[in-house]
Motif scaffolding. Structure first.
Motif, PDB file in Angstrom:
ATOM      1  N   TYR A  89     -10.040 -25.795 -42.308  1.00  0.00           N
ATOM      2  CA  TYR A  89      -9.580 -26.620 -41.133  1.00  0.00           C
ATOM      3  C   TYR A  89      -7.999 -26.296 -40.943  1.00  0.00           C
ATOM      4  O   TYR A  89      -7.250 -26.652 -40.106  1.00  0.00           O
ATOM      5  CB  TYR A  89      -9.742 -28.258 -41.446  1.00  0.00           C
ATOM      6  CG  TYR A  89      -9.252 -28.774 -42.800  1.00  0.00           C
ATOM      7  CD1 TYR A  89      -7.881 -29.034 -43.060  1.00  0.00           C
ATOM      8  CD2 TYR A  89     -10.098 -28.528 -44.060  1.00  0.00           C
ATOM      9  CE1 TYR A  89      -7.490 -29.654 -44.480  1.00  0.00           C
ATOM     10  CE2 TYR A  89      -9.697 -29.102 -45.189  1.00  0.00           C
ATOM     11  CZ  TYR A  89      -8.442 -29.751 -45.553  1.00  0.00           C
ATOM     12  OH  TYR A  89      -8.049 -30.126 -46.617  1.00  0.00           O
ATOM     13  N   HIS A  90      -7.402 -25.648 -42.121  1.00  0.00           N
ATOM     14  CA  HIS A  90      -5.905 -25.452 -42.252  1.00  0.00           C
ATOM     15  C   HIS A  90      -5.685 -24.395 -41.121  1.00  0.00           C
ATOM     16  O   HIS A  90      -4.813 -24.522 -40.318  1.00  0.00           O
ATOM     17  CB  HIS A  90      -5.637 -24.607 -43.398  1.00  0.00           C
ATOM     18  CG  HIS A  90      -5.856 -25.641 -44.585  1.00  0.00           C
ATOM     19  ND1 HIS A  90      -7.021 -25.900 -45.336  1.00  0.00           N
ATOM     20  CD2 HIS A  90      -4.866 -26.184 -45.397  1.00  0.00           C
ATOM     21  CE1 HIS A  90      -7.046 -26.376 -46.279  1.00  0.00           C
ATOM     22  NE2 HIS A  90      -5.805 -26.947 -46.209  1.00  0.00           N
ATOM     23  N   LEU A  93      -5.935 -26.310 -37.475  1.00  0.00           N
ATOM     24  CA  LEU A  93      -4.567 -26.956 -37.486  1.00  0.00           C
ATOM     25  C   LEU A  93      -3.276 -26.354 -37.109  1.00  0.00           C
ATOM     26  O   LEU A  93      -2.515 -26.756 -36.472  1.00  0.00           O
ATOM     27  CB  LEU A  93      -4.357 -27.977 -38.544  1.00  0.00           C
ATOM     28  CG  LEU A  93      -5.551 -29.299 -38.903  1.00  0.00           C
ATOM     29  CD1 LEU A  93      -5.310 -29.685 -40.242  1.00  0.00           C
ATOM     30  CD2 LEU A  93      -5.507 -30.050 -37.749  1.00  0.00           C
ATOM     31  N   SER A  94      -3.334 -25.018 -37.817  1.00  0.00           N
ATOM     32  CA  SER A  94      -2.066 -24.435 -37.617  1.00  0.00           C
ATOM     33  C   SER A  94      -2.249 -23.297 -36.185  1.00  0.00           C
ATOM     34  O   SER A  94      -1.309 -22.904 -36.074  1.00  0.00           O
ATOM     35  CB  SER A  94      -1.874 -23.425 -38.657  1.00  0.00           C
ATOM     36  OG  SER A  94      -2.901 -22.451 -38.987  1.00  0.00           O
ATOM     37  N   LYS A 115     -14.730 -25.562 -33.587  1.00  0.00           N
ATOM     38  CA  LYS A 115     -13.569 -25.981 -33.286  1.00  0.00           C
ATOM     39  C   LYS A 115     -13.189 -27.113 -32.442  1.00  0.00           C
ATOM     40  O   LYS A 115     -12.447 -27.741 -32.654  1.00  0.00           O
ATOM     41  CB  LYS A 115     -12.683 -24.553 -33.033  1.00  0.00           C
ATOM     42  CG  LYS A 115     -11.262 -24.731 -32.609  1.00  0.00           C
ATOM     43  CD  LYS A 115     -10.616 -23.450 -32.230  1.00  0.00           C
ATOM     44  CE  LYS A 115      -9.334 -23.478 -31.883  1.00  0.00           C
ATOM     45  NZ  LYS A 115      -8.817 -22.376 -31.555  1.00  0.00           N
ATOM     46  N   LEU A 119     -11.473 -30.562 -33.359  1.00  0.00           N
ATOM     47  CA  LEU A 119     -10.112 -30.842 -32.368  1.00  0.00           C
ATOM     48  C   LEU A 119     -10.286 -32.290 -31.560  1.00  0.00           C
ATOM     49  O   LEU A 119      -9.435 -33.030 -31.427  1.00  0.00           O
ATOM     50  CB  LEU A 119      -9.781 -29.808 -31.474  1.00  0.00           C
ATOM     51  CG  LEU A 119      -9.287 -28.507 -32.446  1.00  0.00           C
ATOM     52  CD1 LEU A 119      -8.923 -27.422 -31.371  1.00  0.00           C
ATOM     53  CD2 LEU A 119      -7.897 -29.126 -33.051  1.00  0.00           C
ATOM     54  N   LEU A 122     -10.369 -35.078 -33.726  1.00  0.00           N
ATOM     55  CA  LEU A 122      -8.992 -35.366 -34.200  1.00  0.00           C
ATOM     56  C   LEU A 122      -8.153 -36.085 -33.086  1.00  0.00           C
ATOM     57  O   LEU A 122      -7.351 -37.075 -33.634  1.00  0.00           O
ATOM     58  CB  LEU A 122      -8.440 -33.898 -34.510  1.00  0.00           C
ATOM     59  CG  LEU A 122      -7.137 -34.133 -35.306  1.00  0.00           C
ATOM     60  CD1 LEU A 122      -7.602 -34.920 -36.958  1.00  0.00           C
ATOM     61  CD2 LEU A 122      -6.831 -32.660 -35.728  1.00  0.00           C
ATOM     62  N   ARG A 123      -8.450 -35.798 -32.027  1.00  0.00           N
ATOM     63  CA  ARG A 123      -7.642 -36.475 -30.903  1.00  0.00           C
ATOM     64  C   ARG A 123      -7.841 -37.980 -30.732  1.00  0.00           C
ATOM     65  O   ARG A 123      -7.070 -38.849 -30.234  1.00  0.00           O
ATOM     66  CB  ARG A 123      -7.800 -35.870 -29.479  1.00  0.00           C
ATOM     67  CG  ARG A 123      -6.991 -34.412 -29.340  1.00  0.00           C
ATOM     68  CD  ARG A 123      -7.161 -34.005 -27.918  1.00  0.00           C
ATOM     69  NE  ARG A 123      -8.377 -33.373 -27.572  1.00  0.00           N
ATOM     70  CZ  ARG A 123      -8.764 -31.960 -27.705  1.00  0.00           C
ATOM     71  NH1 ARG A 123      -7.650 -31.213 -28.240  1.00  0.00           N
ATOM     72  NH2 ARG A 123     -10.073 -31.595 -27.454  1.00  0.00           N
ATOM     73  N   ASN A 129      -7.191 -38.488 -38.443  1.00  0.00           N
ATOM     74  CA  ASN A 129      -5.781 -38.421 -38.490  1.00  0.00           C
ATOM     75  C   ASN A 129      -4.941 -38.498 -40.010  1.00  0.00           C
ATOM     76  O   ASN A 129      -4.537 -37.584 -40.490  1.00  0.00           O
ATOM     77  CB  ASN A 129      -5.066 -38.675 -37.304  1.00  0.00           C
ATOM     78  CG  ASN A 129      -4.934 -37.826 -36.098  1.00  0.00           C
ATOM     79  OD1 ASN A 129      -4.414 -36.631 -36.073  1.00  0.00           O
ATOM     80  ND2 ASN A 129      -5.968 -37.807 -35.199  1.00  0.00           N
ATOM     81  N   LEU A 132      -6.452 -36.567 -42.831  1.00  0.00           N
ATOM     82  CA  LEU A 132      -5.956 -35.137 -42.933  1.00  0.00           C
ATOM     83  C   LEU A 132      -4.581 -35.000 -43.194  1.00  0.00           C
ATOM     84  O   LEU A 132      -4.035 -34.119 -44.170  1.00  0.00           O
ATOM     85  CB  LEU A 132      -6.424 -34.421 -41.569  1.00  0.00           C
ATOM     86  CG  LEU A 132      -7.563 -33.894 -41.177  1.00  0.00           C
ATOM     87  CD1 LEU A 132      -7.800 -33.490 -39.972  1.00  0.00           C
ATOM     88  CD2 LEU A 132      -8.108 -32.716 -42.184  1.00  0.00           C
ATOM     89  N   LEU A 133      -3.801 -35.961 -42.770  1.00  0.00           N
ATOM     90  CA  LEU A 133      -2.285 -35.889 -43.147  1.00  0.00           C
ATOM     91  C   LEU A 133      -2.162 -36.192 -44.649  1.00  0.00           C
ATOM     92  O   LEU A 133      -1.373 -35.518 -45.225  1.00  0.00           O
ATOM     93  CB  LEU A 133      -1.675 -37.041 -42.347  1.00  0.00           C
ATOM     94  CG  LEU A 133       0.097 -36.867 -42.587  1.00  0.00           C
ATOM     95  CD1 LEU A 133       0.701 -35.550 -42.491  1.00  0.00           C
ATOM     96  CD2 LEU A 133       0.682 -38.053 -41.626  1.00  0.00           C
ATOM     97  N   LEU A 136      -3.394 -32.875 -46.339  1.00  0.00           N
ATOM     98  CA  LEU A 136      -2.646 -32.027 -46.526  1.00  0.00           C
ATOM     99  C   LEU A 136      -1.218 -32.156 -47.513  1.00  0.00           C
ATOM    100  O   LEU A 136      -0.959 -31.212 -48.109  1.00  0.00           O
ATOM    101  CB  LEU A 136      -2.041 -31.728 -45.234  1.00  0.00           C
ATOM    102  CG  LEU A 136      -3.222 -31.036 -44.093  1.00  0.00           C
ATOM    103  CD1 LEU A 136      -2.839 -31.092 -42.801  1.00  0.00           C
ATOM    104  CD2 LEU A 136      -3.585 -29.714 -44.585  1.00  0.00           C
TER     105      LEU A 136
END
Length: 235
Positions: A89-90, A93-94, A115, A119, A122-123, A129, A132-133, A136
């Motif tokens: 997932y990194h 996200l990047s 993917k 995404l 995630l939206r 969200n 994941l934050l 990370l």
């Protein structure tokens, strides 16, 4: 025995399995709408460094290693991921290619999540969200600690610490007082520690003579985790 209260495992181990745990039903349904489940044999590659990320991967059963190759083609294992964890997932996200490679360490069941579905979820999902934050941020702490470990600790201390961390991943139906059996090749363990295979073999022999571990072929049975913690010099 449990190491809760005697060793700060959270400083050394990612916890990405918490990302999908009890995710709201509608979010999980959206995320898994087009999932593809596949059986992998031990040693099979999940994705390669610099490949284009077409999705993320969920370990439904088994274990996988994240690693990078040096200029001579030797592996440096960054992390061992367990059942329930996410991989890849990194890069999504990047917006970059995969920064490392991943391969299964035992026969495993891996779920591929496209993917676009990741995404879109995630939206729509505030819960995903936030998780994941948080994950990370925690991973940054773990990686910082790992860099410090390689810079400041002896090989013997690094081996002891990695055995403590990996031991947690091999707990199955664990009860206090039970020995934990680690099924990992000496090459993989050496790569994780950042040393030569012969050093790992020699030090495991020392740990065995000290009553810390027992070995049966490639299997390592941790007999005394308190002694391991003492060797790792993290009281």
């Amino acid at each position: 025995m449990s190491i809760q209260g005697i060793f700060p495992i959270e400083k050394w181990d990612f916890k990405s399995e918490s990302i999908l745990a009890d995710l709201p039903g509608e979010d999980l349904k959206l995320l898994m709408a087009r999932k593809l489940e596949q059986a992998y044999k031990k040693g099979e590659i999940i994705f390669k460094e610099e490949a284009y990320p077409s999705g993320i991967f969920y370990i439904a059963r088994g274990k996988a290693k994240k690693y990078k190759l040096d200029k001579d083609g030797r592996e440096q294992i960054i992390y061992v991921a367990n059942t329930g964890e996410l991989l890849g997932y990194h890069a999504i996200l990047s917006g970059d290619n995969y920064p490392d490679s991943a391969a299964v360490m035992e026969d495993s069941i891996i779920v591929f999540i496209p993917k676009e579905d990741f995404l879109e979820t995630l939206r729509q999902s505030d819960v995903l969200n936030r998780r994941l934050l948080k994950t990370l941020s925690h991973e940054f702490v773990v990686l910082t600690n790992s860099l410090t470990l390689f810079a400041q600790r002896s090989v013997r201390e690094r081996l002891a610490l990695q055995l403590i961390v990996v031991r947690e991943k091999y707990k199955v139906d664990f009860e206090p007082g039970m020995p934990v059996e680690i099924n990992m090749s000496r090459d993989d363990l050496a790569s994780l520690v950042g040393t030569a295979r012969e050093n790992v073999v020699r030090m495991l022999s020392e740990f065995k003579s000290e009553g810390i571990v027992e070995t049966r072929g490639r299997r390592i049975i941790v007999l005394d985790v308190k002694k391991l913690i003492k060797v790792a010099n993290f009281s």
